[in-house]
Scaffold this motif. Structure first.
Motif, PDB file in Angstrom:
ATOM      1  N   LEU A  73     -17.455  -7.484   1.295  1.00  0.00           N
ATOM      2  CA  LEU A  73     -17.285  -7.426   2.657  1.00  0.00           C
ATOM      3  C   LEU A  73     -16.422  -5.962   3.223  1.00  0.00           C
ATOM      4  O   LEU A  73     -16.496  -6.180   4.439  1.00  0.00           O
ATOM      5  CB  LEU A  73     -15.374  -8.208   2.435  1.00  0.00           C
ATOM      6  N   GLY A  74     -17.511  -5.277   2.413  1.00  0.00           N
ATOM      7  CA  GLY A  74     -17.698  -3.862   3.324  1.00  0.00           C
ATOM      8  C   GLY A  74     -16.508  -3.313   2.860  1.00  0.00           C
ATOM      9  O   GLY A  74     -15.802  -2.424   4.413  1.00  0.00           O
ATOM     10  N   LEU A  75     -15.480  -3.663   2.311  1.00  0.00           N
ATOM     11  CA  LEU A  75     -14.051  -2.170   2.320  1.00  0.00           C
ATOM     12  C   LEU A  75     -14.071  -1.831   1.188  1.00  0.00           C
ATOM     13  O   LEU A  75     -14.695  -1.906   0.052  1.00  0.00           O
ATOM     14  CB  LEU A  75     -13.333  -4.298   1.604  1.00  0.00           C
ATOM     15  N   THR A  76     -12.785  -0.987   1.162  1.00  0.00           N
ATOM     16  CA  THR A  76     -12.877   0.175   0.703  1.00  0.00           C
ATOM     17  C   THR A  76     -12.343  -0.273  -0.567  1.00  0.00           C
ATOM     18  O   THR A  76     -11.271  -1.189  -0.348  1.00  0.00           O
ATOM     19  CB  THR A  76     -12.316   1.918   1.044  1.00  0.00           C
ATOM     20  N   GLN A  77     -11.764  -0.100  -1.927  1.00  0.00           N
ATOM     21  CA  GLN A  77     -10.741  -0.668  -2.675  1.00  0.00           C
ATOM     22  C   GLN A  77      -9.646  -0.212  -2.438  1.00  0.00           C
ATOM     23  O   GLN A  77      -8.936  -1.163  -2.022  1.00  0.00           O
ATOM     24  CB  GLN A  77     -10.924   0.417  -3.972  1.00  0.00           C
ATOM     25  N   VAL A  78      -8.876   0.792  -1.183  1.00  0.00           N
ATOM     26  CA  VAL A  78      -7.797   1.279  -0.538  1.00  0.00           C
ATOM     27  C   VAL A  78      -7.273  -0.410   0.297  1.00  0.00           C
ATOM     28  O   VAL A  78      -6.406  -0.888   0.608  1.00  0.00           O
ATOM     29  CB  VAL A  78      -7.735   2.875  -0.350  1.00  0.00           C
ATOM     30  N   ALA A  79      -8.686  -0.121   1.379  1.00  0.00           N
ATOM     31  CA  ALA A  79      -8.519  -1.488   2.314  1.00  0.00           C
ATOM     32  C   ALA A  79      -8.068  -2.852   1.679  1.00  0.00           C
ATOM     33  O   ALA A  79      -6.975  -3.639   2.104  1.00  0.00           O
ATOM     34  CB  ALA A  79      -9.491  -1.326   3.325  1.00  0.00           C
ATOM     35  N   ALA A  80      -9.359  -2.649   0.354  1.00  0.00           N
ATOM     36  CA  ALA A  80      -9.158  -4.482  -0.682  1.00  0.00           C
ATOM     37  C   ALA A  80      -7.309  -4.260  -1.108  1.00  0.00           C
ATOM     38  O   ALA A  80      -6.676  -5.166  -1.018  1.00  0.00           O
ATOM     39  CB  ALA A  80      -9.966  -4.369  -2.105  1.00  0.00           C
ATOM     40  N   ALA A  81      -6.567  -3.327  -1.674  1.00  0.00           N
ATOM     41  CA  ALA A  81      -5.737  -2.808  -2.044  1.00  0.00           C
ATOM     42  C   ALA A  81      -4.303  -3.381  -0.954  1.00  0.00           C
ATOM     43  O   ALA A  81      -3.468  -3.781  -1.330  1.00  0.00           O
ATOM     44  CB  ALA A  81      -5.511  -1.730  -3.393  1.00  0.00           C
ATOM     45  N   ARG A  82      -4.720  -2.573   0.590  1.00  0.00           N
ATOM     46  CA  ARG A  82      -3.567  -3.297   1.313  1.00  0.00           C
ATOM     47  C   ARG A  82      -4.024  -4.626   2.123  1.00  0.00           C
ATOM     48  O   ARG A  82      -2.898  -5.092   2.523  1.00  0.00           O
ATOM     49  CB  ARG A  82      -4.270  -2.525   2.452  1.00  0.00           C
ATOM     50  N   LEU A  83      -5.295  -4.705   2.220  1.00  0.00           N
ATOM     51  CA  LEU A  83      -4.859  -6.167   2.178  1.00  0.00           C
ATOM     52  C   LEU A  83      -4.372  -7.951   0.951  1.00  0.00           C
ATOM     53  O   LEU A  83      -4.452  -8.325   2.117  1.00  0.00           O
ATOM     54  CB  LEU A  83      -6.570  -7.109   2.623  1.00  0.00           C
ATOM     55  N   THR A  84      -4.306  -7.338  -0.048  1.00  0.00           N
ATOM     56  CA  THR A  84      -3.371  -8.783  -1.075  1.00  0.00           C
ATOM     57  C   THR A  84      -2.448  -7.293  -1.060  1.00  0.00           C
ATOM     58  O   THR A  84      -1.436  -8.199  -2.169  1.00  0.00           O
ATOM     59  CB  THR A  84      -4.276  -7.609  -2.135  1.00  0.00           C
ATOM     60  N   GLY A  85      -1.488  -6.148  -0.769  1.00  0.00           N
ATOM     61  CA  GLY A  85      -0.380  -5.659  -0.889  1.00  0.00           C
ATOM     62  C   GLY A  85      -0.396  -5.242  -2.256  1.00  0.00           C
ATOM     63  O   GLY A  85       0.986  -5.375  -2.582  1.00  0.00           O
ATOM     64  N   GLY A  86      -1.931  -4.808  -2.865  1.00  0.00           N
ATOM     65  CA  GLY A  86      -1.235  -4.424  -3.707  1.00  0.00           C
ATOM     66  C   GLY A  86      -1.275  -2.930  -3.743  1.00  0.00           C
ATOM     67  O   GLY A  86      -1.224  -2.354  -2.965  1.00  0.00           O
ATOM     68  N   GLY A  87      -0.575  -2.010  -4.371  1.00  0.00           N
ATOM     69  CA  GLY A  87      -0.706  -0.607  -4.815  1.00  0.00           C
ATOM     70  C   GLY A  87      -2.190  -0.022  -4.302  1.00  0.00           C
ATOM     71  O   GLY A  87      -3.394  -0.338  -4.347  1.00  0.00           O
ATOM     72  N   HIS A  88      -1.743   1.646  -3.224  1.00  0.00           N
ATOM     73  CA  HIS A  88      -3.369   2.103  -3.085  1.00  0.00           C
ATOM     74  C   HIS A  88      -4.442   2.042  -4.583  1.00  0.00           C
ATOM     75  O   HIS A  88      -5.320   1.887  -4.587  1.00  0.00           O
ATOM     76  CB  HIS A  88      -3.548   2.971  -2.462  1.00  0.00           C
ATOM     77  N   ASN A  89      -4.115   2.525  -5.925  1.00  0.00           N
ATOM     78  CA  ASN A  89      -4.883   2.175  -6.676  1.00  0.00           C
ATOM     79  C   ASN A  89      -5.276   1.204  -7.879  1.00  0.00           C
ATOM     80  O   ASN A  89      -6.184   1.029  -8.813  1.00  0.00           O
ATOM     81  CB  ASN A  89      -4.302   3.390  -7.857  1.00  0.00           C
ATOM     82  N   ALA A  90      -4.919  -0.579  -7.017  1.00  0.00           N
ATOM     83  CA  ALA A  90      -4.638  -1.661  -7.549  1.00  0.00           C
ATOM     84  C   ALA A  90      -6.567  -1.903  -7.643  1.00  0.00           C
ATOM     85  O   ALA A  90      -6.719  -2.600  -9.753  1.00  0.00           O
ATOM     86  CB  ALA A  90      -3.985  -2.134  -7.030  1.00  0.00           C
TER      87      ALA A  90
END
Length: 125
Positions: A73-90
């Motif tokens: 999907l071309g997402l960074t880990q931080v962007a994926a966490a934002r998308l799901t409402g998780g913390g920045h290290n999720a």
């Protein structure tokens, strides 16, 4: 070798325990009458080890699948966490196997794997 079932008192024989994912030879007793399974200490230990290995294999599969989909999907880990409402290290913790992947996150990413066009719609929120 036979013994009486502790649940229904029917005489039963030593058998093998078959799970949908693994088989353990000479693993306790299964009562043909009531279906109860009784483990001796050695069988219980082998059953627990097989179950633990099964859980670890599944966690590894989920971890790899999540990473593959996120990258697709071309997402960074931080962007994926934002998308799901998780913390920045999720996602870092998910992908390293340090956190249990929530079913909602797993389901969302499996859905996005099949329908990546929905990512644009989610990004609007």
């Amino acid at each position: 070798m036979t013994r009486h079932c502790m649940n229904c008192d029917t005489e039963t024989a030593l058998s093998r325990f078959e799970h949908e994912a693994f088989t353990i030879e000479r693993a306790g007793w299964r009562c043909d009458a009531c279906g109860e399974v009784e483990f001796d200490p050695d069988s219980a230990q082998r059953y627990a080890a097989a179950g633990d290995a099964l859980v670890l294999r599944d966690m590894e599969r989920q971890r790899k699948e999540l990473r593959r989909i996120r990258r697709k999907l071309g997402l960074t880990q931080v962007a994926a966490a934002r998308l799901t409402g998780g913390g920045h290290n999720a996602f870092s913790r998910y992908e390293r196997g340090e956190a249990v992947l929530l079913p909602a996150v797993s389901n969302l990413f499996r859905l996005l794997d099949k329908h990546p066009e929905l990512l644009k719609e989610l990004a609007q929120y």
